[in-house]
Design an enzyme around this catalytic site. Sequence first.
Site, PDB file in Angstrom:
ATOM      1  N   ASP A  45       0.851  -1.186   0.000  1.00 25.20           N
ATOM      2  CA  ASP A  45       0.000   0.000   0.000  1.00 25.20           C
ATOM      3  C   ASP A  45       0.895   1.247   0.000  1.00 25.20           C
ATOM      4  O   ASP A  45       1.919   1.284   0.689  1.00 25.20           O
ATOM      5  CB  ASP A  45      -0.847  -0.060   1.288  1.00 25.20           C
TER       6      ASP A  45
ATOM      7  N   HIS B  88      -9.826   4.621  -0.423  1.00 25.22           N
ATOM      8  CA  HIS B  88      -8.928   4.689   0.740  1.00 25.22           C
ATOM      9  C   HIS B  88      -9.647   5.427   1.872  1.00 25.22           C
ATOM     10  O   HIS B  88     -10.699   6.026   1.673  1.00 25.22           O
ATOM     11  CB  HIS B  88      -7.652   5.457   0.370  1.00 25.22           C
TER      12      HIS B  88
HETATM   13  P1  13P Z   1      -7.708   4.598   7.226  1.00 25.79           P
HETATM   14  O1  13P Z   1      -6.525   4.596   8.121  1.00 25.79           O
HETATM   15  O2  13P Z   1      -8.459   5.887   7.277  1.00 25.79           O
HETATM   16  O3  13P Z   1      -8.594   3.423   7.429  1.00 25.79           O
HETATM   17  O4  13P Z   1      -7.166   4.534   5.720  1.00 25.79           O
HETATM   18  C1  13P Z   1      -6.651   3.341   5.254  1.00 25.79           C
HETATM   19  C2  13P Z   1      -6.028   3.511   3.932  1.00 25.79           C
HETATM   20  O5  13P Z   1      -6.593   4.089   3.040  1.00 25.79           O
HETATM   21  C3  13P Z   1      -4.701   2.911   3.740  1.00 25.79           C
HETATM   22  O6  13P Z   1      -4.185   3.205   2.496  1.00 25.79           O
END
Ligand code: 13P
Length: 278
Positions: free
Chosen positions: A82, A206
């Site tokens: 990610d 996201h």
């Molecule tokens: P959150 O931490 O708001 O759940 O976002 C997760 C995310 O988009 C990781 O890339």
Amino acid sequence: MPLVPMKELLTRAEKQNCAVGAFSVGNMEMVRGVLRAAQEKNQPVILQIAEKRLASSPLALMAPMMVSAAKNASVDVAVHLDHGLTVACVKEALQYGFTSVMLDASLLPFDENISITKEVVAMAAAYGATTEAELGVVGGNEGDTAKHEIQCTDPQKAKEFVERTGVDALAVAIGNAHGNYPVLPELRFDILQQIRQTVSCPLVLHGGTGMSDFQFRKAISLGIRKINIATASFDALANAAQKYLAGCDTPDYFQLSEEMVRGVAANVARHLQIFSNR
Ligand code: 13P
């Protein structure tokens, strides 16, 4: 061997009009919690880690554990990098067997985002892996102290971006942000609808922590096929640990570990239920 390319899960989600949950992990308890919930619900899942998190959870330790957990699961699991920040980290993740990578060049000018994404698409293809990219700016931050101002994705630019890069999945900015929202965000479903009409690949949301069930369902109905959850899982683990430690005089590591797994699994199961759209 249920370690699968992320694209396979997104294609299935498209057919079933649902979304696949992508859960960030930072240690063994989180990996076990995600898989426990996915197996109990008998739903596929994405295990992911962001490059910024590697400072506290090194890739050399996390990657073999994530890949091995996926291979030993009874449900299909994709393992995803990610918010990759460097091509070197993307390459390393692919070498460890990640079945999906994201290089987040969303803060770069449009043409630069395109050229670096094309490089990553070609690199991932050599491993049979999926590629995600982001266009527009998702608010908040993912593991650093900078706060980014939201800039919604331009639907026409999104079309051009996907066509020119050949990316498999596109993360959109529609008023979403990373981290805990101070108030429920106002998501621009009108923009999501336009993106859906112009872009052919699966869309990614996201900043899932703190969105309402209604928002998740609406986003899925408008073509979101992957939803990222990070903060809620980290909080679930920390809260479960705090609760356990506050309630006992003689803390036991093994019990603590189990409580952390349970805390994460409960949070993941709640989200998987909504994302299955049943
Ligand atoms: P959150 O931490 O708001 O759940 O976002 C997760 C995310 O988009 C990781 O890339």
